[in-house]
Design a protein around this motif. Structure first.
Motif, PDB file in Angstrom:
ATOM      1  N   TRP A 222     -59.070   9.172   8.016  1.00  0.00           N
ATOM      2  CA  TRP A 222     -58.970   9.711   6.537  1.00  0.00           C
ATOM      3  C   TRP A 222     -57.444   9.697   6.336  1.00  0.00           C
ATOM      4  O   TRP A 222     -56.703   9.641   7.204  1.00  0.00           O
ATOM      5  CB  TRP A 222     -59.350  10.966   6.139  1.00  0.00           C
ATOM      6  CG  TRP A 222     -59.248  12.026   6.972  1.00  0.00           C
ATOM      7  CD1 TRP A 222     -59.805  12.651   7.999  1.00  0.00           C
ATOM      8  CD2 TRP A 222     -58.173  13.063   6.790  1.00  0.00           C
ATOM      9  NE1 TRP A 222     -59.080  13.659   8.597  1.00  0.00           N
ATOM     10  CE2 TRP A 222     -57.959  13.979   7.742  1.00  0.00           C
ATOM     11  CE3 TRP A 222     -56.852  13.282   5.877  1.00  0.00           C
ATOM     12  CZ2 TRP A 222     -57.036  15.011   7.831  1.00  0.00           C
ATOM     13  CZ3 TRP A 222     -56.101  14.157   5.880  1.00  0.00           C
ATOM     14  CH2 TRP A 222     -56.241  15.294   6.778  1.00  0.00           C
ATOM     15  N   SER A 223     -57.088   9.903   5.161  1.00  0.00           N
ATOM     16  CA  SER A 223     -55.707   9.514   4.731  1.00  0.00           C
ATOM     17  C   SER A 223     -54.987   8.459   5.266  1.00  0.00           C
ATOM     18  O   SER A 223     -53.798   8.427   5.919  1.00  0.00           O
ATOM     19  CB  SER A 223     -54.646  10.965   5.168  1.00  0.00           C
ATOM     20  OG  SER A 223     -53.607  10.925   4.848  1.00  0.00           O
ATOM     21  N   PRO A 224     -55.469   7.231   5.160  1.00  0.00           N
ATOM     22  CA  PRO A 224     -54.944   5.973   5.764  1.00  0.00           C
ATOM     23  C   PRO A 224     -53.748   5.566   5.135  1.00  0.00           C
ATOM     24  O   PRO A 224     -52.941   4.511   5.582  1.00  0.00           O
ATOM     25  CB  PRO A 224     -56.063   4.937   5.442  1.00  0.00           C
ATOM     26  CG  PRO A 224     -56.709   5.410   4.229  1.00  0.00           C
ATOM     27  CD  PRO A 224     -56.756   6.971   4.295  1.00  0.00           C
ATOM     28  N   LEU A 225     -53.159   6.175   3.891  1.00  0.00           N
ATOM     29  CA  LEU A 225     -52.047   5.736   3.186  1.00  0.00           C
ATOM     30  C   LEU A 225     -51.055   6.934   3.436  1.00  0.00           C
ATOM     31  O   LEU A 225     -49.956   6.910   2.778  1.00  0.00           O
ATOM     32  CB  LEU A 225     -52.249   5.277   1.962  1.00  0.00           C
ATOM     33  CG  LEU A 225     -53.042   4.061   1.763  1.00  0.00           C
ATOM     34  CD1 LEU A 225     -53.294   3.582   0.305  1.00  0.00           C
ATOM     35  CD2 LEU A 225     -52.520   2.939   2.319  1.00  0.00           C
ATOM     36  N   GLY A 226     -51.234   7.862   4.313  1.00  0.00           N
ATOM     37  CA  GLY A 226     -50.344   8.923   4.422  1.00  0.00           C
ATOM     38  C   GLY A 226     -49.870   9.808   3.072  1.00  0.00           C
ATOM     39  O   GLY A 226     -48.764   9.805   2.821  1.00  0.00           O
ATOM     40  N   GLN A 227     -50.989  10.081   2.508  1.00  0.00           N
ATOM     41  CA  GLN A 227     -50.794  10.886   1.080  1.00  0.00           C
ATOM     42  C   GLN A 227     -49.891  10.076   0.195  1.00  0.00           C
ATOM     43  O   GLN A 227     -49.364  10.503  -0.747  1.00  0.00           O
ATOM     44  CB  GLN A 227     -50.174  12.227   1.405  1.00  0.00           C
ATOM     45  CG  GLN A 227     -50.900  13.343   2.197  1.00  0.00           C
ATOM     46  CD  GLN A 227     -50.280  14.577   2.068  1.00  0.00           C
ATOM     47  OE1 GLN A 227     -50.062  15.148   3.258  1.00  0.00           O
ATOM     48  NE2 GLN A 227     -49.910  15.132   0.926  1.00  0.00           N
ATOM     49  N   GLY A 228     -50.132   8.780   0.443  1.00  0.00           N
ATOM     50  CA  GLY A 228     -49.446   7.908  -0.831  1.00  0.00           C
ATOM     51  C   GLY A 228     -48.147   7.221  -0.315  1.00  0.00           C
ATOM     52  O   GLY A 228     -47.574   6.605  -0.920  1.00  0.00           O
ATOM     53  N   PHE A 229     -47.484   7.799   0.799  1.00  0.00           N
ATOM     54  CA  PHE A 229     -46.289   7.506   1.210  1.00  0.00           C
ATOM     55  C   PHE A 229     -46.200   6.027   1.365  1.00  0.00           C
ATOM     56  O   PHE A 229     -45.182   5.419   1.194  1.00  0.00           O
ATOM     57  CB  PHE A 229     -45.853   8.404   2.500  1.00  0.00           C
ATOM     58  CG  PHE A 229     -44.573   7.674   3.211  1.00  0.00           C
ATOM     59  CD1 PHE A 229     -43.467   8.099   2.605  1.00  0.00           C
ATOM     60  CD2 PHE A 229     -44.561   6.887   4.232  1.00  0.00           C
ATOM     61  CE1 PHE A 229     -42.164   7.576   3.165  1.00  0.00           C
ATOM     62  CE2 PHE A 229     -43.489   6.549   4.724  1.00  0.00           C
ATOM     63  CZ  PHE A 229     -42.238   6.967   4.407  1.00  0.00           C
ATOM     64  N   LEU A 230     -47.404   5.354   2.014  1.00  0.00           N
ATOM     65  CA  LEU A 230     -47.327   3.855   2.459  1.00  0.00           C
ATOM     66  C   LEU A 230     -47.540   3.131   1.465  1.00  0.00           C
ATOM     67  O   LEU A 230     -47.756   1.971   1.526  1.00  0.00           O
ATOM     68  CB  LEU A 230     -48.454   3.730   3.712  1.00  0.00           C
ATOM     69  CG  LEU A 230     -47.877   4.646   4.889  1.00  0.00           C
ATOM     70  CD1 LEU A 230     -49.065   4.510   5.964  1.00  0.00           C
ATOM     71  CD2 LEU A 230     -46.800   3.989   5.489  1.00  0.00           C
ATOM     72  N   THR A 231     -47.715   3.438   0.157  1.00  0.00           N
ATOM     73  CA  THR A 231     -48.010   2.755  -0.940  1.00  0.00           C
ATOM     74  C   THR A 231     -46.732   1.898  -1.501  1.00  0.00           C
ATOM     75  O   THR A 231     -46.484   1.223  -2.195  1.00  0.00           O
ATOM     76  CB  THR A 231     -48.700   3.282  -2.078  1.00  0.00           C
ATOM     77  OG1 THR A 231     -47.708   4.545  -2.609  1.00  0.00           O
ATOM     78  CG2 THR A 231     -49.855   4.279  -1.683  1.00  0.00           C
ATOM     79  N   GLY A 232     -45.447   2.741  -1.170  1.00  0.00           N
ATOM     80  CA  GLY A 232     -44.177   2.099  -1.519  1.00  0.00           C
ATOM     81  C   GLY A 232     -43.580   2.773  -2.573  1.00  0.00           C
ATOM     82  O   GLY A 232     -42.526   2.215  -3.067  1.00  0.00           O
ATOM     83  N   LYS A 233     -44.211   3.876  -3.345  1.00  0.00           N
ATOM     84  CA  LYS A 233     -43.983   4.518  -4.499  1.00  0.00           C
ATOM     85  C   LYS A 233     -42.725   5.510  -4.168  1.00  0.00           C
ATOM     86  O   LYS A 233     -42.124   5.826  -5.213  1.00  0.00           O
ATOM     87  CB  LYS A 233     -45.062   5.227  -5.108  1.00  0.00           C
ATOM     88  CG  LYS A 233     -45.767   6.286  -4.670  1.00  0.00           C
ATOM     89  CD  LYS A 233     -46.716   7.071  -5.314  1.00  0.00           C
ATOM     90  CE  LYS A 233     -47.409   8.165  -4.640  1.00  0.00           C
ATOM     91  NZ  LYS A 233     -48.598   8.429  -5.532  1.00  0.00           N
ATOM     92  N   TYR A 234     -42.318   6.076  -3.135  1.00  0.00           N
ATOM     93  CA  TYR A 234     -41.415   6.627  -2.632  1.00  0.00           C
ATOM     94  C   TYR A 234     -40.212   5.987  -2.033  1.00  0.00           C
ATOM     95  O   TYR A 234     -40.249   5.178  -1.225  1.00  0.00           O
ATOM     96  CB  TYR A 234     -41.644   7.829  -1.715  1.00  0.00           C
ATOM     97  CG  TYR A 234     -42.951   8.588  -2.108  1.00  0.00           C
ATOM     98  CD1 TYR A 234     -42.811   9.599  -3.183  1.00  0.00           C
ATOM     99  CD2 TYR A 234     -44.260   8.314  -1.745  1.00  0.00           C
ATOM    100  CE1 TYR A 234     -43.827  10.288  -3.525  1.00  0.00           C
ATOM    101  CE2 TYR A 234     -45.272   9.062  -2.053  1.00  0.00           C
ATOM    102  CZ  TYR A 234     -45.215   9.952  -3.096  1.00  0.00           C
ATOM    103  OH  TYR A 234     -46.250  10.730  -3.521  1.00  0.00           O
ATOM    104  N   THR A 235     -39.076   6.158  -2.476  1.00  0.00           N
ATOM    105  CA  THR A 235     -37.813   5.536  -2.011  1.00  0.00           C
ATOM    106  C   THR A 235     -36.817   6.665  -1.432  1.00  0.00           C
ATOM    107  O   THR A 235     -37.146   8.048  -1.461  1.00  0.00           O
ATOM    108  CB  THR A 235     -37.125   5.060  -3.046  1.00  0.00           C
ATOM    109  OG1 THR A 235     -36.580   5.924  -3.924  1.00  0.00           O
ATOM    110  CG2 THR A 235     -38.013   4.056  -3.459  1.00  0.00           C
ATOM    111  N   ARG A 236     -36.078   6.295  -0.460  1.00  0.00           N
ATOM    112  CA  ARG A 236     -35.003   7.314   0.122  1.00  0.00           C
ATOM    113  C   ARG A 236     -34.338   7.982  -0.660  1.00  0.00           C
ATOM    114  O   ARG A 236     -34.069   9.074  -0.611  1.00  0.00           O
ATOM    115  CB  ARG A 236     -34.041   6.500   0.951  1.00  0.00           C
ATOM    116  CG  ARG A 236     -34.669   5.747   2.355  1.00  0.00           C
ATOM    117  CD  ARG A 236     -33.910   5.067   3.218  1.00  0.00           C
ATOM    118  NE  ARG A 236     -34.100   4.552   4.473  1.00  0.00           N
ATOM    119  CZ  ARG A 236     -34.989   3.667   4.975  1.00  0.00           C
ATOM    120  NH1 ARG A 236     -35.189   2.675   3.842  1.00  0.00           N
ATOM    121  NH2 ARG A 236     -35.067   3.232   6.022  1.00  0.00           N
ATOM    122  N   ASP A 237     -33.777   7.533  -1.741  1.00  0.00           N
ATOM    123  CA  ASP A 237     -32.977   8.051  -2.761  1.00  0.00           C
ATOM    124  C   ASP A 237     -33.762   9.089  -3.812  1.00  0.00           C
ATOM    125  O   ASP A 237     -33.566  10.177  -4.077  1.00  0.00           O
ATOM    126  CB  ASP A 237     -32.476   7.285  -3.427  1.00  0.00           C
ATOM    127  CG  ASP A 237     -31.090   6.375  -2.728  1.00  0.00           C
ATOM    128  OD1 ASP A 237     -30.866   6.664  -1.687  1.00  0.00           O
ATOM    129  OD2 ASP A 237     -31.031   5.314  -3.144  1.00  0.00           O
TER     130      ASP A 237
END
Length: 336
Positions: A222-237
């Motif tokens: 479960w959580s194969p996308l790391g709570q959405g982190f691995l979708t690319g919608k989060y950035t460093r900034d």
């Protein structure tokens, strides 16, 4: 552009159960889920749209739990199944979390709680049996012997076909101990496990995955996308936006928005560009290519998201691409 009708999900063996599972399972934990603001993440109509879409793509494995949406997830799945042949679908549910305020016996895997809740699960789903019953978490207040004896009774009664264990943290020794007890007594053992696992959550690498391989257990992360982190919608900034679901969880930024994880995402982006797919699809494809992983559990808020996630099934990663992604973040035991 690929549509759900173009996708034809294949089947893989569900460990040593003897049955086959869809190569991507569909998780329904957002069905009926209420946000902190009082909004429902996925309502009934949307739930049916998503179930229809999963079916259209060839999906046949539906994962739920008796606490999802306060039972609404199971109810909606049950209503949806009324117009379909039940035997064509594999239905999994889970038991553990407390369901009645002030009643400690309505939590865990004690016999009183399990026997009561399985009947409620079957009633909501409108079926005589479920294919896989998971313990949602480990209950240290109930002995392994008592738990396995109770769960075996459900199998013998024909209410459950197979048993599974879901976990947040690796607990390989507990699964093996419970299975050893079950086998000694001639009871049904766990044959499926459901751990958290993705490119940045790597805690099961080592003992847990080795245990699953040794015992021929199906591994359905479960959580194969790391709570959405691995979708690319989060950035460093930018970090977590106020509109994102993850922003509601105070631990998300410290757990996921780290430089170590963004370095993993850099490699993910590079591989995704090479295969002309999205980061989410590529992250799912990585899991599907790993030895020892049976079938990731994917969710979606919209039909478009579902279409994107299920599209991962058609990605063929080269061995060096799989290795690059695996090596982008060291596993927990790499330095031993």
């Amino acid at each position: 552009m690929t549509t759900l009708s173009d996708i034809d999900l294949g089947y893989v063996a569900l460990g040593r159960t003897g049955i086959q599972t869809s190569e991507l399972q569909f998780g329904t934990w957002r069905f009926g889920k209420e946000t902190a603001e009082g909004n429902i993440e996925i309502g009934e109509d949307r739930a049916y749209e998503l179930l229809n879409g999963y079916e259209r793509a060839g999906g046949r494995y539906i994962d739920t739990a008796d606490i999802y949406g306060g039972g609404q997830s199971e109810e909606w799945i049950g209503h949806w199944l009324e117009d379909r042949e039940r035997e064509r679908f594999t239905i999994a549910s889970k038991i553990y979390w407390q369901i009645r305020d002030g009643d400690p016996n309505s939590r865990g895997t004690n016999r009183k709680n399990v026997r009561h809740r399985i009947d409620e699960i079957l009633d909501r789903l409108g079926t005589d049996y479920i294919d896989v019953l998971y313990i949602h978490r480990w209950d240290d207040a109930t002995t392994a012997r008592e738990m396995m004896k109770t769960l075996n009774g459900l199998v013998e009664a024909g209410k459950v076909n197979y048993l599974g264990a879901s976990t947040l943290r690796p607990n390989a020794w507990k699964v093996i101990r419970a299975n050893d007890i079950a086998r000694e007594q001639g009871w049904e053992p766990f044959t499926v496990v459901q751990p958290r696992y993705n490119l940045v959550d790597r805690e099961i690498e080592g003992d847990y995955l080795e245990m699953a391989r040794h015992d021929e257990l199906a591994v359905c992360p479960w959580s194969p996308l790391g709570q959405g982190f691995l979708t690319g919608k989060y950035t460093r900034d930018a970090g977590a936006t106020a509109e994102s679901r993850a922003a509601e969880a105070s631990h998300f930024e410290n757990s996921y928005l780290t430089e170590t994880n963004f370095l993993v995402h850099d490699e993910l982006d590079a591989v995704a560009e090479e295969v002309a797919r999205t980061p989410a699809q590529t992250a799912l494809a990585w899991l599907m290519h790993l030895d020892g992983v049976t079938a990731p559990i994917v969710g979606a808020r919209t039909v478009d998201q579902l279409e994107e996630n299920l599209g991962a099934a058609s990605i063929d990663l080269a061995s060096d691409q799989v290795n690059r992604l695996s090596e982008a973040k060291p596993g927990p035991y790499d330095d031993l």
